[in-house]
Design a protein around this motif. Structure first.
Motif, mmCIF file in Angstrom:
data_model
loop_
_atom_site.group_PDB
_atom_site.id
_atom_site.type_symbol
_atom_site.label_atom_id
_atom_site.label_comp_id
_atom_site.label_asym_id
_atom_site.label_seq_id
_atom_site.Cartn_x
_atom_site.Cartn_y
_atom_site.Cartn_z
ATOM 1 N N THR A 106 0.940 3.881 -1.699
ATOM 2 C CA THR A 106 0.374 5.190 -2.048
ATOM 3 C C THR A 106 -0.855 5.524 -1.206
ATOM 4 O OG1 THR A 106 -0.949 4.167 -3.781
ATOM 5 C CG2 THR A 106 1.167 5.088 -4.433
ATOM 6 N N THR A 107 -1.191 4.634 -0.273
ATOM 7 C CA THR A 107 -2.415 4.846 0.504
ATOM 8 C C THR A 107 -2.348 6.119 1.343
ATOM 9 O OG1 THR A 107 -2.639 2.478 0.597
ATOM 10 C CG2 THR A 107 -3.979 3.721 2.125
ATOM 11 N N TRP A 112 2.030 -5.504 -5.931
ATOM 12 C CA TRP A 112 1.437 -4.292 -5.387
ATOM 13 C C TRP A 112 0.278 -4.680 -4.476
ATOM 14 C CZ3 TRP A 112 3.731 0.307 -6.890
ATOM 15 C CH2 TRP A 112 3.145 1.459 -6.394
ATOM 16 N N GLN A 132 -4.914 0.443 -12.545
ATOM 17 C CA GLN A 132 -3.941 1.299 -13.212
ATOM 18 C C GLN A 132 -2.596 0.633 -13.404
ATOM 19 O OE1 GLN A 132 -3.571 5.462 -11.866
ATOM 20 N NE2 GLN A 132 -5.385 5.016 -10.644
ATOM 21 N N GLN A 163 -0.250 10.113 -5.742
ATOM 22 C CA GLN A 163 -0.480 8.685 -5.964
ATOM 23 C C GLN A 163 -0.400 8.365 -7.453
ATOM 24 O OE1 GLN A 163 -3.765 6.910 -3.889
ATOM 25 N NE2 GLN A 163 -4.341 5.673 -5.631
ATOM 26 N N ALA A 164 -1.071 9.177 -8.267
ATOM 27 C CA ALA A 164 -1.083 8.935 -9.714
ATOM 28 C C ALA A 164 0.327 9.029 -10.288
ATOM 29 C CB ALA A 164 -2.006 9.941 -10.402
ATOM 30 N N LEU A 210 2.327 5.947 -9.202
ATOM 31 C CA LEU A 210 1.887 4.764 -9.958
ATOM 32 C C LEU A 210 2.473 4.769 -11.363
ATOM 33 C CD1 LEU A 210 -1.871 4.406 -8.980
ATOM 34 C CD2 LEU A 210 -0.040 2.777 -8.566
ATOM 35 N N VAL A 254 -6.447 1.352 -7.982
ATOM 36 C CA VAL A 254 -4.995 1.350 -8.135
ATOM 37 C C VAL A 254 -4.557 0.130 -8.940
ATOM 38 C CG1 VAL A 254 -2.845 1.034 -6.858
ATOM 39 C CG2 VAL A 254 -4.509 2.719 -6.091
ATOM 40 N N ASP A 263 -7.266 -1.077 -2.811
ATOM 41 C CA ASP A 263 -7.915 -0.184 -3.774
ATOM 42 C C ASP A 263 -7.890 -0.806 -5.174
ATOM 43 O OD1 ASP A 263 -8.780 1.853 -5.360
ATOM 44 O OD2 ASP A 263 -7.543 3.401 -4.405
ATOM 45 N N THR A 320 -2.705 -3.842 -2.062
ATOM 46 C CA THR A 320 -3.563 -2.675 -1.858
ATOM 47 C C THR A 320 -4.984 -3.102 -1.533
ATOM 48 O OG1 THR A 320 -4.434 -0.675 -2.890
ATOM 49 C CG2 THR A 320 -4.063 -2.550 -4.330
ATOM 50 N N GLU A 337 0.819 -1.214 0.000
ATOM 51 C CA GLU A 337 0.000 0.000 0.000
ATOM 52 C C GLU A 337 0.856 1.269 0.000
ATOM 53 O OE1 GLU A 337 -3.635 0.174 1.499
ATOM 54 O OE2 GLU A 337 -3.812 -1.852 2.307
ATOM 55 N N VAL A 380 -4.143 12.018 -3.934
ATOM 56 C CA VAL A 380 -4.377 11.324 -5.201
ATOM 57 C C VAL A 380 -3.457 11.752 -6.334
ATOM 58 C CG1 VAL A 380 -6.703 10.446 -4.962
ATOM 59 C CG2 VAL A 380 -6.359 12.844 -5.492
#
Lengths: 325, 325
Positions: free
Chosen positions: A184-185, A212, A222, A192-193, A196, A219, A216, A214, A182, A189
């Motif tokens: 980028t949790t 990865w 992506q 995070q983008a 990623l 995510v 989410d 997560t 996790e 955002v």
């Protein structure tokens, strides 16, 4: 290019003893990660996804321990490794990134020193050479003017920058596999983008495998080519990301997808899966998702086996959904 | 930094002034030093003469004014008993106490710190339980009793160590100390250990608490995930982080070692400040008591300042302006 998987987990079981009996955090998990592949592991908090990631590093904290199965990394069964055997792999061939960048770095050591340490624990290298490698790694993760940054302390960085430093440390020894728990949790955002995108590019350019972890699904969509959905310590569905997101076969996966805020209609209530995770030390007999499942039937009292839907798609359900088709 | 030190110095002067006022007033409430100084069979006019010579016939405020004027020019008054400046008497005794306190501190840190770290790394170990039990004893057994027991065991029964006194004094690099002679060390070891016992237990408990707290932090796990050797993790990640609170406490404790070595010095007849002040209190030698108390206050003020500066050096997140948050 070799075709055998880089990481192959077979029948893995991790238990933590508790007063109510053993808590099975990872239950009979089989998982392969191919070379250069990005695999997403999705699940709720407490589904065992973090413990699964840690077990691939030999980092399960006592009193937890691996009670069955093996972890095969690059053809070697690493489960029997001694501490020094593990040390040669950790940070060198498998790197790990944790969730909270604010606590992943030593607060009283300059980040340059922390990076040099990470390099020197795996190779005999001069400080000047180390600095050159560090500069390159920092530039690769998008940190400008790395020289000024080397003497800074972690608290002088923003959260996003710190996670970039952490990623740079993970990249230093050019590992074959990065396990990202996790990462980028804790970030907003936009950051995070960016991260990623950068990670996807790094994985492609260097053919580094990426796991990865997560909660989410957005995510995962992506970044991952393949996704494994975990529930209560088991993998309940495993397949190519596109197939799983479009036509999930497990009711739990379907529930997760329906719960994504992006799939909600304006003005309508957000969907949520009723109930919560069962206690891992007191799992119900049969399918552990059955108490929360809309489709539960009497057949669900039997423990479901992993069924191969197609060559690359498997599901652990007695009556898999037909994937909306 | 400079502004910080300047402000603290001004604050210190104010504290010293208030303290001198308090000490001076209160000590004037206790007994009549003239009774202690003259022969009880002296004639009344002789007693009056002594009283006038020492300025004790003046009202308290004018005595204080006289004292303050002297103090500003570095004169804290003459001892009634020895007829010599109180500061000179203290300066003579100070090296003995400093040497004792310093050795006690070294013993406390070299024993307490490794044991505490060990206990923190192995919280359930058998050795840990024994050590923590001993540390409770170390904190709760009275110093004087233990000192007497040590004398009985090591001096009277075994005859290994001398009972009391300071022993031969050696000179090294212009510093006079009993550390530099064998005889001096044999005299020093028992009182220093006696003084250190409480501190060993304290440093050990601090180190253990710090270790178990820091080892649970993410950056330790991240360091392990980088494959850093265990020794390296302890040296560059654990130690600097647990030292921050320990340095603070040790700094202040060094002050208490110097200021309150009285009991140990009395038991072992160590010719230090503690013995001087006990004698001065018994003899109502007011100038020495006042000078000693002011010295202790100044000592703590200075140590606090030094601790703050070291603290800032150890922890990059601390800045010494005082105006930032």
């Amino acid at each position: 290019m070799r075709n055998d998987p880089l990481l192959s987990i077979k029948g893995l079981r991790v238990e933590f003893p508790t007063q109510d009996g053993p808590l099975v955090a990872v239950n009979n998990v089989d998982l392969d990660v191919a070379r250069g592949e990005v695999l997403g592991i999705v699940g709720e908090s407490g589904s065992g996804k973090t413990v699964l990631g840690l077990s691939a590093m030999g980092l399960i904290d006592r009193p937890g321990r691996l009670t069955a199965g093996q972890v095969v990394f690059d053809g070697q069964d690493v489960t029997k490794y001694s501490e020094s055997g593990w040390r040669n792999i950790r940070g060198n061939r498998i790197a790990m990134i944790f969730q909270d960048p604010t606590t992943s770095l030593n607060p009283v050591q300059q980040i340059g020193a922390q990076m040099i340490e990470a390099l020197q624990s795996h190779r005999d290298i001069s400080r000047d050479n180390a600095r050159q490698i560090i500069r390159n790694a920092m530039v690769r993760v998008g940190i400008n003017s790395p020289d000024e940054r080397l003497n800074a302390y972690p608290h002088q960085f923003s959260g996003g920058m710190r996670q970039r430093v952490v990623i740079a440390i993970a990249l230093l020894n050019e590992p074959d596999l990065i396990i990202a728990d996790e990462p980028t949790t804790a970030l907003d955002v936009t950051i995070q983008a960016q991260i990623l995108r950068d990670m996807r590019r790094l994985s492609r350019d260097t053919r580094t495998s990426l796991v990865w972890v997560t909660h989410d699904l957005g995510v995962v969509a992506q970044i991952a080519q393949r996704v494994a959905v975990m529930y209560a310590g088991r993998i309940v569905e495993n397949g190519p990301t596109e197939k799983i997101l479009k036509s999930p076969c497990h009711p739990y996966t379907e529930g997760l997808i329906a719960s994504m805020p992006a799939n909600a209609l304006p003005g309508e209530r957000l969907h949520s899966i009723p109930g919560g995770l069962p206690q891992l030390s007191k799992l119900p007999a049969g399918c552990s998702f059955a108490p929360r499942c809309n489709y539960a039937a009497s057949a669900c009292n039997m423990s479901p086996k992993l069924i191969q839907i197609s060559s690359d798609h498997a599901v652990r359900c007695v009556s898999p959904l037909d994937g909306g088709s | 930094m400079f502004a910080f030190i300047l402000r603290r110095t001004i604050q210190s002067v104010i504290v010293l002034f208030v303290m001198s006022l308090l000490v001076f007033c209160m000590i004037n409430l206790v007994g009549d030093p003239v009774d202690m100084l003259v022969n009880p069979e002296s004639l009344p006019d002789e007693i009056e003469r002594v009283r006038r010579d020492f300025g004790l016939d003046q009202p308290v405020y004018s005595q204080y004014w006289h004292f303050l004027k002297g103090a500003l020019s570095g004169d804290l008054g003459k001892s009634y008993v020895f007829g010599r400046p109180a500061l000179a008497l203290m300066a003579e005794r100070f090296p003995a106490t400093l040497e004792l306190a310093f050795c006690a501190l070294i013993i406390a840190v070299t024993i307490g710190l490794p044991l505490g770290i060990y206990a923190g790394l192995r919280p359930d170990g058998f050795a840990t339980r024994i050590m923590m039990g001993m540390s409770v004893l170390g904190i709760s057994i009275p110093t004087f009793w233990l000192g007497l027991m040590m004398i009985i065991l090591f001096s009277v029964i075994l005859g290994w160590l001398p009972v009391s006194g300071r022993g031969d004094i050696g000179v090294f690099l212009g510093i006079e100390s009993s550390i530099f002679t064998m005889d001096g060390l044999r005299h020093l070891i028992m009182p220093a250990t006696n003084l250190a016992l409480f501190k060993i237990a304290m440093v050990m408990r601090l180190a253990r608490a710090g270790t178990s707290e820091v080892m649970a932090q993410d950056f330790i796990r991240f360091a392990r995930a980088q494959g850093l050797p265990r020794k390296r993790i302890i040296k560059s990640h654990l130690l600097p982080n647990i030292l921050i609170p320990i340095v603070t406490v040790i700094g202040i404790e060094f002050g208490t070692l110097i200021a309150f070595a009285t009991v140990t010095e009395s038991i072992f007849s160590w010719p230090g400040l503690g013995k001087l002040v006990i004698d001065a209190i018994i003899n109502l030698d007011r100038p020495v008591v006042v000078a000693y108390l002011l010295f202790v206050v100044a000592l703590f003020l200075t140590l606090n300042l030094i601790v703050d500066i070291i603290y800032a050096a150890l922890d990059p997140r601390v800045r010494l302006q005082g105006d930032d948050t």
